[in-house]
Structures are given as C-alpha cells and as structure tokens.
Design a protein around this motif. Structure first.
Motif, PDB file in Angstrom:
ATOM      1  N   LYS A  77     -39.051 -32.303 -39.244  1.00  0.00           N
ATOM      2  CA  LYS A  77     -39.818 -31.081 -38.957  1.00  0.00           C
ATOM      3  C   LYS A  77     -39.887 -30.837 -37.451  1.00  0.00           C
ATOM      4  CE  LYS A  77     -42.514 -31.063 -43.160  1.00  0.00           C
ATOM      5  NZ  LYS A  77     -43.835 -31.069 -43.771  1.00  0.00           N
ATOM      6  N   GLY A  78     -39.939 -31.899 -36.675  1.00  0.00           N
ATOM      7  CA  GLY A  78     -39.919 -31.770 -35.222  1.00  0.00           C
ATOM      8  C   GLY A  78     -38.596 -31.225 -34.723  1.00  0.00           C
ATOM      9  N   GLN A  79     -37.496 -31.643 -35.359  1.00  0.00           N
ATOM     10  CA  GLN A  79     -36.183 -31.112 -34.990  1.00  0.00           C
ATOM     11  C   GLN A  79     -36.105 -29.621 -35.280  1.00  0.00           C
ATOM     12  OE1 GLN A  79     -33.271 -33.435 -37.065  1.00  0.00           O
ATOM     13  NE2 GLN A  79     -33.675 -35.258 -35.864  1.00  0.00           N
ATOM     14  N   LYS A  80     -36.660 -29.218 -36.415  1.00  0.00           N
ATOM     15  CA  LYS A  80     -36.650 -27.793 -36.769  1.00  0.00           C
ATOM     16  C   LYS A  80     -37.496 -26.996 -35.782  1.00  0.00           C
ATOM     17  CE  LYS A  80     -37.717 -24.643 -40.542  1.00  0.00           C
ATOM     18  NZ  LYS A  80     -38.238 -24.509 -41.902  1.00  0.00           N
ATOM     19  N   LEU A  81     -38.676 -27.536 -35.431  1.00  0.00           N
ATOM     20  CA  LEU A  81     -39.542 -26.861 -34.468  1.00  0.00           C
ATOM     21  C   LEU A  81     -38.869 -26.768 -33.104  1.00  0.00           C
ATOM     22  CD1 LEU A  81     -42.297 -25.649 -33.687  1.00  0.00           C
ATOM     23  CD2 LEU A  81     -43.069 -27.998 -33.242  1.00  0.00           C
ATOM     24  N   GLN A 136     -34.286 -21.637 -29.496  1.00  0.00           N
ATOM     25  CA  GLN A 136     -33.678 -20.331 -29.752  1.00  0.00           C
ATOM     26  C   GLN A 136     -34.587 -19.185 -29.325  1.00  0.00           C
ATOM     27  OE1 GLN A 136     -32.553 -20.296 -33.881  1.00  0.00           O
ATOM     28  NE2 GLN A 136     -30.800 -21.643 -33.533  1.00  0.00           N
ATOM     29  N   GLY A 137     -35.894 -19.338 -29.530  1.00  0.00           N
ATOM     30  CA  GLY A 137     -36.835 -18.295 -29.131  1.00  0.00           C
ATOM     31  C   GLY A 137     -36.848 -18.073 -27.631  1.00  0.00           C
ATOM     32  N   ILE A 138     -36.886 -19.161 -26.876  1.00  0.00           N
ATOM     33  CA  ILE A 138     -36.907 -19.035 -25.418  1.00  0.00           C
ATOM     34  C   ILE A 138     -35.596 -18.443 -24.909  1.00  0.00           C
ATOM     35  CG2 ILE A 138     -36.968 -20.343 -23.251  1.00  0.00           C
ATOM     36  CD1 ILE A 138     -38.973 -22.225 -24.606  1.00  0.00           C
ATOM     37  N   ILE A 139     -34.479 -18.878 -25.467  1.00  0.00           N
ATOM     38  CA  ILE A 139     -33.184 -18.328 -25.053  1.00  0.00           C
ATOM     39  C   ILE A 139     -33.114 -16.831 -25.361  1.00  0.00           C
ATOM     40  CG2 ILE A 139     -30.688 -18.378 -25.540  1.00  0.00           C
ATOM     41  CD1 ILE A 139     -31.577 -20.677 -23.814  1.00  0.00           C
ATOM     42  N   LEU A 140     -33.582 -16.443 -26.542  1.00  0.00           N
ATOM     43  CA  LEU A 140     -33.558 -15.027 -26.929  1.00  0.00           C
ATOM     44  C   LEU A 140     -34.447 -14.189 -26.011  1.00  0.00           C
ATOM     45  CD1 LEU A 140     -32.606 -12.870 -28.957  1.00  0.00           C
ATOM     46  CD2 LEU A 140     -34.657 -13.397 -30.281  1.00  0.00           C
ATOM     47  N   VAL A 141     -35.652 -14.655 -25.759  1.00  0.00           N
ATOM     48  CA  VAL A 141     -36.577 -13.898 -24.905  1.00  0.00           C
ATOM     49  C   VAL A 141     -36.028 -13.798 -23.482  1.00  0.00           C
ATOM     50  CG1 VAL A 141     -38.868 -13.984 -23.834  1.00  0.00           C
ATOM     51  CG2 VAL A 141     -38.628 -14.369 -26.283  1.00  0.00           C
ATOM     52  N   PRO A 158     -36.795 -33.728 -24.573  1.00  0.00           N
ATOM     53  CA  PRO A 158     -37.556 -34.977 -24.692  1.00  0.00           C
ATOM     54  C   PRO A 158     -38.313 -35.017 -26.027  1.00  0.00           C
ATOM     55  CG  PRO A 158     -38.025 -33.888 -22.607  1.00  0.00           C
ATOM     56  CD  PRO A 158     -37.269 -32.920 -23.449  1.00  0.00           C
ATOM     57  N   PRO A 159     -38.485 -36.195 -26.596  1.00  0.00           N
ATOM     58  CA  PRO A 159     -39.215 -36.290 -27.874  1.00  0.00           C
ATOM     59  C   PRO A 159     -40.726 -36.260 -27.653  1.00  0.00           C
ATOM     60  CG  PRO A 159     -38.411 -38.447 -27.237  1.00  0.00           C
ATOM     61  CD  PRO A 159     -37.892 -37.472 -26.214  1.00  0.00           C
ATOM     62  N   TRP A 160     -41.258 -35.100 -27.336  1.00  0.00           N
ATOM     63  CA  TRP A 160     -42.692 -34.940 -27.109  1.00  0.00           C
ATOM     64  C   TRP A 160     -43.455 -35.304 -28.384  1.00  0.00           C
ATOM     65  CZ3 TRP A 160     -43.560 -34.528 -22.194  1.00  0.00           C
ATOM     66  CH2 TRP A 160     -42.684 -33.841 -21.364  1.00  0.00           C
ATOM     67  N   PRO A 161     -44.726 -35.689 -28.257  1.00  0.00           N
ATOM     68  CA  PRO A 161     -45.506 -36.066 -29.448  1.00  0.00           C
ATOM     69  C   PRO A 161     -45.625 -34.962 -30.496  1.00  0.00           C
ATOM     70  CG  PRO A 161     -46.621 -36.822 -27.464  1.00  0.00           C
ATOM     71  CD  PRO A 161     -45.455 -35.987 -27.015  1.00  0.00           C
ATOM     72  N   MET A 162     -45.535 -33.711 -30.098  1.00  0.00           N
ATOM     73  CA  MET A 162     -45.625 -32.627 -31.088  1.00  0.00           C
ATOM     74  C   MET A 162     -44.424 -32.616 -32.027  1.00  0.00           C
ATOM     75  SD  MET A 162     -44.944 -29.245 -28.848  1.00  0.00           S
ATOM     76  CE  MET A 162     -43.471 -28.988 -27.909  1.00  0.00           C
ATOM     77  N   TYR A 163     -43.339 -33.291 -31.651  1.00  0.00           N
ATOM     78  CA  TYR A 163     -42.160 -33.372 -32.506  1.00  0.00           C
ATOM     79  C   TYR A 163     -42.150 -34.624 -33.380  1.00  0.00           C
ATOM     80  CZ  TYR A 163     -40.432 -29.888 -29.214  1.00  0.00           C
ATOM     81  OH  TYR A 163     -40.285 -28.777 -28.440  1.00  0.00           O
ATOM     82  N   ARG A 164     -43.178 -35.465 -33.252  1.00  0.00           N
ATOM     83  CA  ARG A 164     -43.215 -36.724 -34.005  1.00  0.00           C
ATOM     84  C   ARG A 164     -44.446 -36.823 -34.900  1.00  0.00           C
ATOM     85  NH1 ARG A 164     -43.943 -40.682 -30.128  1.00  0.00           N
ATOM     86  NH2 ARG A 164     -44.027 -39.235 -28.410  1.00  0.00           N
ATOM     87  N   LYS A 165     -44.980 -35.711 -35.361  1.00  0.00           N
ATOM     88  CA  LYS A 165     -46.205 -35.727 -36.172  1.00  0.00           C
ATOM     89  C   LYS A 165     -45.951 -36.076 -37.632  1.00  0.00           C
ATOM     90  CE  LYS A 165     -48.866 -32.473 -33.438  1.00  0.00           C
ATOM     91  NZ  LYS A 165     -49.523 -31.174 -33.402  1.00  0.00           N
TER      92      LYS A 165
END
Length: 100
Positions: A15-19, A25-30, A65-72
């Motif tokens: 789920k962290g990989q998907k996020l 993609q969102g940042i690149i698009l914006v 980087p594998p921030w904690p929000m990607y490892r929940k």
C-alpha cells in the motif's frame, strides 16, 4: 559505522508503494501543468523545464526514501516451518513424476 546504516529501515509495504506512486505521478503532473502554463505565459521554454525538474526533485525526495507513512501496513508473515533433518524431501514436481 555500518551498524548505524543497518538500523535504517529499507522496506516499503504494498500500500505504501501504491501511495508513493500516486504522490510521484501527482507531483509530476501538477509541476508539468504549472510549468507549461508559466512557460507559455512568459514565452520561455526553459522555465517549463526548470519547473518540471523542480517537481521531479521534490517528488523523488518525498517518494524514494521509505518514510514511515509508507510502512503502516506491514504484512504478517507465517512462521517458518522447521525442516526435518533426517527426511529426504522431494519437490512437488518430482512426486508427480513418480506416481505415473
């Protein structure tokens, strides 16, 4: 010194990989839209490229980087099955061949 690097977590759950992919993609698009509009307004293609590169840099910093929000959502692994030391364990493919 190496023990300090070994303590840094290096994994990311599914789920962290998907996020991370969605954020990237969102940042690149914006940044592409903003860069295109700004570059069109001032008639300088270079600014479009600079804004895109800035968006790419920000998105890399936030997603690589594998921030904690990607490892929940860590997966719960099953415990390892101890292997019997005296048995000769055949592979499933070999067992099927012997039955023929």
């Amino acid at each position: 010194m190496l023990s300090a690097f070994k303590s840094i977590p290096t994994h990311m759950d599914y789920k962290g990989q998907k996020l991370a992919e969605q954020i990237f993609q969102g940042i690149i698009l914006v940044s592409a839209v903003i860069g295109f509009i700004y570059g069109l307004f001032i008639q300088q293609f270079g600014w479009t490229v600079y804004i895109m590169l800035a968006g790419f840099t920000v998105s890399c910093f936030l997603t690589l980087p594998p921030w904690p929000m990607y490892r929940k959502n860590a997966l719960k692994w099953q415990p390892a099955v101890p292997e019997a030391s005296g048995e000769n364990r055949d592979k499933p493919q070999e067992k099927k061949k012997k039955h023929k």
